[in-house]
Write an enzyme that holds these catalytic residues in place. Sequence first.
Site, mmCIF file in Angstrom:
data_model
loop_
_atom_site.group_PDB
_atom_site.id
_atom_site.type_symbol
_atom_site.label_atom_id
_atom_site.label_comp_id
_atom_site.label_asym_id
_atom_site.label_seq_id
_atom_site.Cartn_x
_atom_site.Cartn_y
_atom_site.Cartn_z
ATOM 1 N N LYS A 131 0.853 -1.188 0.000
ATOM 2 C CA LYS A 131 0.000 0.000 0.000
ATOM 3 C C LYS A 131 0.885 1.232 0.000
ATOM 4 O O LYS A 131 2.033 1.175 0.433
ATOM 5 C CB LYS A 131 -0.871 0.001 1.267
ATOM 6 C CG LYS A 131 -2.068 0.902 1.189
ATOM 7 C CD LYS A 131 -3.247 0.250 0.494
ATOM 8 C CE LYS A 131 -4.396 1.213 0.323
ATOM 9 N NZ LYS A 131 -5.613 0.544 -0.170
ATOM 10 N N ASP A 171 -6.997 4.637 -4.399
ATOM 11 C CA ASP A 171 -7.659 4.430 -3.095
ATOM 12 C C ASP A 171 -8.300 5.786 -2.804
ATOM 13 O O ASP A 171 -8.465 6.615 -3.736
ATOM 14 C CB ASP A 171 -6.638 4.027 -2.005
ATOM 15 C CG ASP A 171 -7.309 3.605 -0.693
ATOM 16 O OD1 ASP A 171 -7.829 2.469 -0.639
ATOM 17 O OD2 ASP A 171 -7.345 4.404 0.254
#
Length: 452
Positions: A131, A171
């Site tokens: 991430k 995201d």
Amino acid sequence: MSPTTPGTDLDALVEDVESRNPGEPEFHQAVRDVLRPLGPVLEAHPEYARARILERLVEPERQIIFRVPWVDDDGDVHVQRAMRVGFNSALGPYKGGTRFHPAVTLGTIKFLGFEQVFKNALTGLAIGGGKGGADFDPKGRSDDEVMRFCQSLMTELYRHIGPDQDVPAGDAGVAAREIGFLFGQYKRITGTYGAGALTGKGTGWGGAEVRTEATGYGLVYFVREMLSARYEDLEGRTVVVSGAGNVSIFAIEQAQRLGANVIGCSDSSGAIHDPAGIDLELLKTVKLDERGSLADYAERRGGDVALKEDATPWDIPCEIALPCATQNELDAKDAKKLVKHGVKVVAEGANMPCTDDAIAVFQGADEVAYAPGKASNAGGVAVSAFEMEQNASRHGWSFEQSDERLQATMKQIHETCRRTAAEHDHEGDYVAGANIAGFLRVADAMLAQGVV
Ligand code: NDP
């Protein structure tokens, strides 16, 4: 590491994680959630403990933190902090989104990366977990400012990513516009059309059909499976969603298609209750095209629809609740209200939106089925992996083909969670099913690959 029985004392491991990673409460929470059902699994598999699989799992393989300077439209210089965490590559290249939000810290990215490892394992696809993100706030910034920021970020990030190494996607705060700017700079610096280095690209230039819709659609497909397991369906159900961003909007779209009545949503300004059903076209215009606030939606919608400022939507009675905004947005008080109002299904679209106490309330209520995000929101990363597959083969799939694969994947994840929970004496517990199934797949791959 703690000197207790190697690899089996989970309390000691959590304490270790807390002391080695100070000031990262969301990461601690994510670790606790995953470890909770693993005690009996470790007892049955001493080989995992011997190889210290858990101790290795909670330590990211690599963490990259860098400065991102950029110039705004007035010529003022700003300095942001960006990071990319490669958490685990046992199943494939690091894969996971990129978040732009002023509250992003390394702890946020580590919690998201850790969750991603197990989520990606559940998809059954060849993707590891990672991430990234930056404490940049795209809100109120011009397209040119966002472009300059993305270009500056990619000027460092490009050397750490690639189709076999690490493949970022969007995201919160990062969608088609940002991925476009990031990819443009990647292409320019590397001098290659490395389509497989980023997912969430535009469908005209290497992106996969259904990627934009995938997390929200996948969430609703997962809910359909949860209902089907109880011989029920979505037709006529009342649904409340939090957020009004990428995940929320396409969850609303698919829920409406399957006959549900979505009567509430929210954004950072507050919540709206729209008893006649959300006007999806208006919501898309306000939130996606104009990047506006739900206050604009309420004003144009008219009637009794009003924005309740600084409120969550959880006091609106509903049968299905889909938290899709951000972490820890639904607490025990909200959970009790939902249960009192007769909620039947709670499925997470966001990552870790329910606090531990809220989850305990749902799990203590006999009538409620609760699904954790790592299972129910995995549709986004699954379609990202389909995008990687299409980039590698230089062959694009149709919308229908992608959507069918997405539906099949969500069905398979649901089945995996149900079956695994039942096999480990947690019948009907999606949290235990998701965490155990995800863990077993990653742990077996790590064991096979030796101490690395
Ligand atoms: P977006 O930025 O598109 O949307 C987030 C929405 O939530 C916005 O409407 C935002 O309000 C609202 N919001 C954010 N923080 C708060 C808050 N504290 N209180 C109330 N509302 C808030 O993000 P995404 O839809 O992409 O992501 C949402 C969640 O889903 C995140 O947890 C993300 O990690 C997760 N997720 C996303 C995936 C994806 O494919 N995009 C994949 C899997 C999970 P406003 O509009 O005012 O900013």
